[in-house]
Design a protein around this motif. Structure first.
Motif, PDB file in Angstrom:
ATOM      1  N   GLY A 128       0.804  -1.218   0.000  1.00  0.00           N
ATOM      2  CA  GLY A 128       0.000   0.000   0.000  1.00  0.00           C
ATOM      3  C   GLY A 128       0.833   1.263   0.000  1.00  0.00           C
ATOM      4  O   GLY A 128       0.425   2.287  -0.555  1.00  0.00           O
ATOM      5  N   ALA A 129       2.025   1.217   0.603  1.00  0.00           N
ATOM      6  CA  ALA A 129       2.868   2.409   0.707  1.00  0.00           C
ATOM      7  C   ALA A 129       3.418   2.843  -0.647  1.00  0.00           C
ATOM      8  O   ALA A 129       3.615   4.039  -0.886  1.00  0.00           O
ATOM      9  N   VAL A 130       3.676   1.887  -1.551  1.00  0.00           N
ATOM     10  CA  VAL A 130       4.330   2.235  -2.817  1.00  0.00           C
ATOM     11  C   VAL A 130       3.397   2.191  -4.020  1.00  0.00           C
ATOM     12  O   VAL A 130       3.730   2.731  -5.081  1.00  0.00           O
ATOM     13  N   SER A 131       2.244   1.562  -3.886  1.00  0.00           N
ATOM     14  CA  SER A 131       1.385   1.369  -5.048  1.00  0.00           C
ATOM     15  C   SER A 131       0.814   2.697  -5.538  1.00  0.00           C
ATOM     16  O   SER A 131       0.296   3.502  -4.761  1.00  0.00           O
ATOM     17  N   GLU A 132       0.926   2.919  -6.861  1.00  0.00           N
ATOM     18  CA  GLU A 132       0.376   4.140  -7.459  1.00  0.00           C
ATOM     19  C   GLU A 132      -1.110   3.992  -7.781  1.00  0.00           C
ATOM     20  O   GLU A 132      -1.763   4.963  -8.138  1.00  0.00           O
ATOM     21  N   ASP A 161      11.356   0.617   6.704  1.00  0.00           N
ATOM     22  CA  ASP A 161      10.101   0.966   7.365  1.00  0.00           C
ATOM     23  C   ASP A 161       9.016   0.831   6.309  1.00  0.00           C
ATOM     24  O   ASP A 161       8.916   1.667   5.400  1.00  0.00           O
ATOM     25  N   ALA A 162       8.234  -0.237   6.384  1.00  0.00           N
ATOM     26  CA  ALA A 162       7.243  -0.549   5.354  1.00  0.00           C
ATOM     27  C   ALA A 162       6.166   0.510   5.227  1.00  0.00           C
ATOM     28  O   ALA A 162       5.427   0.520   4.243  1.00  0.00           O
ATOM     29  N   ARG A 163       6.072   1.419   6.174  1.00  0.00           N
ATOM     30  CA  ARG A 163       5.042   2.462   6.117  1.00  0.00           C
ATOM     31  C   ARG A 163       5.401   3.586   5.161  1.00  0.00           C
ATOM     32  O   ARG A 163       4.522   4.339   4.735  1.00  0.00           O
ATOM     33  N   HIS A 164       6.673   3.706   4.830  1.00  0.00           N
ATOM     34  CA  HIS A 164       7.143   4.852   4.062  1.00  0.00           C
ATOM     35  C   HIS A 164       7.540   4.433   2.655  1.00  0.00           C
ATOM     36  O   HIS A 164       8.329   3.502   2.460  1.00  0.00           O
ATOM     37  N   ALA A 165       7.016   5.158   1.666  1.00  0.00           N
ATOM     38  CA  ALA A 165       7.221   4.791   0.265  1.00  0.00           C
ATOM     39  C   ALA A 165       8.694   4.795  -0.119  1.00  0.00           C
ATOM     40  O   ALA A 165       9.159   3.903  -0.827  1.00  0.00           O
ATOM     41  N   THR A 166       9.442   5.788   0.331  1.00  0.00           N
ATOM     42  CA  THR A 166      10.856   5.868  -0.050  1.00  0.00           C
ATOM     43  C   THR A 166      11.619   4.644   0.431  1.00  0.00           C
ATOM     44  O   THR A 166      12.417   4.049  -0.318  1.00  0.00           O
ATOM     45  N   SER A 167      11.394   4.249   1.666  1.00  0.00           N
ATOM     46  CA  SER A 167      12.077   3.079   2.215  1.00  0.00           C
ATOM     47  C   SER A 167      11.675   1.811   1.475  1.00  0.00           C
ATOM     48  O   SER A 167      12.518   0.971   1.131  1.00  0.00           O
ATOM     49  N   ALA A 168      10.379   1.667   1.195  1.00  0.00           N
ATOM     50  CA  ALA A 168       9.892   0.476   0.492  1.00  0.00           C
ATOM     51  C   ALA A 168      10.442   0.422  -0.929  1.00  0.00           C
ATOM     52  O   ALA A 168      10.811  -0.655  -1.429  1.00  0.00           O
ATOM     53  N   LYS A 169      10.520   1.575  -1.615  1.00  0.00           N
ATOM     54  CA  LYS A 169      11.056   1.601  -2.971  1.00  0.00           C
ATOM     55  C   LYS A 169      12.525   1.187  -2.998  1.00  0.00           C
ATOM     56  O   LYS A 169      12.974   0.499  -3.913  1.00  0.00           O
ATOM     57  N   GLU A 170      13.276   1.607  -2.006  1.00  0.00           N
ATOM     58  CA  GLU A 170      14.689   1.226  -1.943  1.00  0.00           C
ATOM     59  C   GLU A 170      14.835  -0.291  -1.838  1.00  0.00           C
ATOM     60  O   GLU A 170      15.749  -0.880  -2.437  1.00  0.00           O
TER      61      GLU A 170
END
Length: 220
Positions: free
Chosen positions: A53-57, A188-197
């Motif tokens: 959910g954090a990264v999905s557009e 941190d799975a809540r944050h898009a930047t961290s998940a994208k990395e």
């Protein structure tokens, strides 16, 4: 943290595929130039739905149902007692990186009674992210064992919950008995930047294993 993997085991993986997509191959201009399928796996309550959910557009597809009294004694809530829902099929999301690289994310169900779905969800996948929680590290054993036996490239991403003890990646690697080439990351799975990395690290790791070059523009 536990230092050895134990039973139960997930189902025997299907024979590896070449990762080819079953979709149209006409190179139409309105579709992604490169489409990659990635699994997000791990034990119950580690944050798979949150990461997707954090990264999905797009609005992610979720198949969560409320936990009921029927799950008592079946779902292990140790360390995640506040959790009220569970994924019963899969999560699905999409993220488009630069230069037309699209990643399709499939979150796998974590409970043992849904493991039969893993073989279907893993067909054609480039690789997998195994989310881990240091409070319940043994919950990631089944996913790691499955992808090792299947030969699927994977990275281990430790979801750093606020109330959890913190460990260095080399400590996690030792506790999970991982091969030296398997990347271990903190996120941190809540944050898009961290998940994208995490996703970019997996793509680069998978391409290194198959001898490919780095996907151009595969950056958030």
């Amino acid at each position: 943290m536990s230092s050895a993997r134990s039973e139960p085991h997930p189902p025997e993986p299907d024979a590896p595929t070449d990762g080819a997509s079953d979709g149209p191959a006409d190179g139409s201009a309105d579709g992604p130039r490169v489409a990659l399928k990635i699994l997000v796996a791990g034990g119950f309550g580690v944050g798979k739905t949150t990461l997707v959910g954090a990264v999905s557009e797009i609005r992610p597809l979720r198949t969560e149902e409320a936990l009921t009294d029927v799950s008592v004694g079946v779902d292990d809530l140790d360390g995640v007692a506040a959790k009220t829902t569970t994924t019963v099929a899969m999560d699905f999301g999409r993220i488009t990186l630069r230069d037309g690289v699209a990643i399709y994310l499939f979150g796998t169900p974590g409970q043992e009674r849904f493991w039969f779905m893993w073989n279907e969800l893993s067909l054609g996948a480039l690789g997998a992210v195994v989310l881990a929680d240091t409070r319940r590290l043994t919950a990631s054993f089944a996913s790691i064992d499955y992808f090792e036996r299947k030969g699927t490239p994977f990275v281990v991403a430790v979801n750093c919950f606020d109330e959890a003890d913190r460990y260095e990646p080399h400590e996690i690697r030792t506790a999970l008995a991982l091969d030296p080439h398997v990347p271990v990351l903190l996120c941190d799975a809540r944050h898009a930047t961290s998940a994208k990395e995490v996703l970019v690290s997996l793509v680069e790791h998978a391409l290194r294993l198959v001898g490919g070059s780095r996907v151009q523009g595969a950056h958030p």
